[in-house]
Design a protein around this motif. Sequence first.
Motif, short mmCIF file in Angstrom:
data_model
loop_
_atom_site.label_atom_id
_atom_site.label_comp_id
_atom_site.label_asym_id
_atom_site.label_seq_id
_atom_site.Cartn_x
_atom_site.Cartn_y
_atom_site.Cartn_z
N ALA A 92 63.77 9.27 -2.37
CA ALA A 92 64.06 7.85 -2.58
C ALA A 92 63.13 6.98 -1.74
CB ALA A 92 65.53 7.57 -2.23
N LYS A 93 62.90 7.41 -0.50
CA LYS A 93 62.01 6.65 0.39
C LYS A 93 60.58 6.66 -0.14
CE LYS A 93 64.57 7.47 4.71
NZ LYS A 93 65.05 6.09 4.97
N MET A 94 60.18 7.80 -0.70
CA MET A 94 58.82 7.88 -1.26
C MET A 94 58.71 7.00 -2.49
SD MET A 94 58.12 11.94 -0.81
CE MET A 94 56.59 11.97 -1.74
N GLU A 141 58.68 3.32 1.07
CA GLU A 141 58.95 3.32 2.51
C GLU A 141 58.16 4.45 3.18
OE1 GLU A 141 63.11 3.44 3.57
OE2 GLU A 141 62.57 3.86 5.65
N VAL A 142 58.12 5.58 2.50
CA VAL A 142 57.27 6.68 2.96
C VAL A 142 56.07 6.72 2.04
CG1 VAL A 142 57.06 9.18 3.27
CG2 VAL A 142 59.17 8.02 3.94
N ALA A 143 54.88 6.38 2.61
CA ALA A 143 53.67 6.31 1.79
C ALA A 143 53.14 7.73 1.54
CB ALA A 143 52.63 5.48 2.52
N PRO A 144 52.31 7.89 0.49
CA PRO A 144 51.76 9.22 0.22
C PRO A 144 50.94 9.78 1.38
CG PRO A 144 51.39 7.75 -1.64
CD PRO A 144 51.92 6.90 -0.53
N GLN A 195 50.79 15.04 -0.81
CA GLN A 195 50.14 16.32 -1.12
C GLN A 195 51.14 17.44 -1.38
OE1 GLN A 195 47.32 17.55 1.75
NE2 GLN A 195 46.08 15.71 1.56
N ILE A 196 52.41 17.12 -1.26
CA ILE A 196 53.40 18.19 -1.41
C ILE A 196 53.94 18.16 -2.83
CG2 ILE A 196 55.61 19.05 -0.60
CD1 ILE A 196 54.75 17.98 2.16
N GLY A 197 53.54 19.17 -3.58
CA GLY A 197 53.84 19.21 -5.01
C GLY A 197 55.33 19.15 -5.29
N GLU A 198 56.14 19.84 -4.48
CA GLU A 198 57.56 19.90 -4.79
C GLU A 198 58.23 18.54 -4.62
OE1 GLU A 198 58.42 22.39 -0.83
OE2 GLU A 198 60.25 21.67 -1.78
N LEU A 199 57.66 17.69 -3.75
CA LEU A 199 58.21 16.34 -3.61
C LEU A 199 57.73 15.44 -4.74
CD1 LEU A 199 57.92 15.73 0.23
CD2 LEU A 199 59.96 16.22 -1.08
N ALA A 244 56.79 16.24 -7.65
CA ALA A 244 57.36 16.60 -8.94
C ALA A 244 58.75 16.00 -9.11
CB ALA A 244 57.43 18.12 -9.05
N LEU A 245 59.45 15.76 -7.99
CA LEU A 245 60.81 15.26 -8.07
C LEU A 245 60.89 13.74 -8.14
CD1 LEU A 245 62.43 17.73 -5.55
CD2 LEU A 245 63.01 17.54 -7.96
N MET A 246 59.75 13.08 -7.90
CA MET A 246 59.78 11.62 -7.94
C MET A 246 59.84 11.16 -9.39
SD MET A 246 57.10 10.67 -4.96
CE MET A 246 57.11 8.92 -5.25
N PRO A 247 60.51 10.01 -9.62
CA PRO A 247 60.68 9.52 -11.00
C PRO A 247 59.35 9.44 -11.76
CG PRO A 247 61.96 8.21 -9.47
CD PRO A 247 61.18 9.18 -8.63
N GLN A 248 58.37 8.76 -11.20
CA GLN A 248 57.05 8.81 -11.82
C GLN A 248 56.09 9.28 -10.76
OE1 GLN A 248 58.55 6.24 -10.85
NE2 GLN A 248 57.27 4.58 -10.15
N SER A 249 55.33 10.30 -11.06
CA SER A 249 54.48 10.89 -10.04
C SER A 249 53.16 10.14 -9.94
CB SER A 249 54.20 12.35 -10.37
OG SER A 249 55.43 13.04 -10.45
N PRO A 250 53.02 9.28 -8.95
CA PRO A 250 51.73 8.61 -8.80
C PRO A 250 50.72 9.56 -8.18
CG PRO A 250 53.20 7.93 -7.05
CD PRO A 250 53.95 8.95 -7.89
N PRO A 251 49.44 9.34 -8.45
CA PRO A 251 48.45 10.21 -7.81
C PRO A 251 48.46 9.96 -6.31
CG PRO A 251 47.38 8.37 -8.89
CD PRO A 251 48.83 8.29 -9.25
N PRO A 252 48.12 10.96 -5.54
CA PRO A 252 48.13 10.75 -4.08
C PRO A 252 47.12 9.69 -3.69
CG PRO A 252 47.14 12.85 -4.66
CD PRO A 252 47.71 12.29 -5.91
N GLN A 253 47.57 8.76 -2.85
CA GLN A 253 46.66 7.72 -2.40
C GLN A 253 46.66 7.71 -0.89
OE1 GLN A 253 47.91 4.15 -4.29
NE2 GLN A 253 46.78 4.61 -6.16
#
Lengths: 164, 135
Positions: free
Chosen positions: A22-24, A28-31, A48-52, A54-63
């Motif tokens: 939720a924070k990501m 609140e927690v940046a990539p 960089q952590i795939g398992e996190l 993958a669980l986010m509603p929309q997976s933005p590219p790491p920035q």
Amino acid sequence: MQWYYSKNGTQLGPVEQGELIAKMTSGEVAPGDLVWKEGMVDWLPSGQIGELRALMPQSPPPQYGGAPTPYAPPMAAPYGSGEVIPSYLWQSIVVTILCCWPFGIPAIVYAAKVEGLKNRGDIAGAKAASASAKTWCWVSFGLGLGVIVLYMVFVGMAAASGNL
Amino acid sequence: MRPNRAILAALGVLVATIALWALKEQGPNARWMPGCLFHKVTGLHCPGCGMTRATVAAARGDLVSAFRYNPVGMVVFPLALAALGAELVAWVWGRRIGWHPRPKMAWTLVAVIAAFWILRNLPWWPFTLLAPPPG
């Protein structure tokens, strides 16, 4: 699963995985912020952590938030790009100087190899050199300490029996 | 912060401080100091020879003597300790350190230490200046 995370150099947590997601998601927690959980070798940017991701509603590219980070830029490597392989260079030098054992020399040589191998993309070689450097550091440290302790015991016993 | 790491680090620093204090009080030639085994066995000076005396001299404020005992060590050792200190702090806080020795720098250090090892054993001036003075 309990996660720790860091903001502006402060370690926070532990939080449940759902809370961290939720924070990501809220930003609140940046990539680029480092996260860690039990079992991970080191802290990694959350993006960089795939398992996190993958669980986010929309997976933005790491920035990486613009600010320069001390981590290597992402690259298409099978290993985490944020992975740091310790070189043990300073440890090797200290044990060589302090312990006076020739075993510090292979430690220094292996330690010096680590970064170069890593820069050439030889991650496995760098890890092996890092492990060798670590081993030789401990061998040198252990033998150096052992000699000093044995010597002290010997001197102490000699003094106690009045031979010195 | 990881508490068990903090305790370990604090213990390590404490032991090092006590050892330095004991050295400074008792002098480098105290009976309980084994001296350099490499030197005892081979009669040659290793890159660390003279470092105990140099450390004691530096702790007593006599930097000139410290450099005479081990000139390279007096430069490299404080550098290594500072870098290790930074790594220790990062380790305690569960973070990584952003700075790593470049390969060139690492190999330069290797070369300097190796050259120092050979040169300080040569019996001619000015190389004899690199050997620790007796005592």
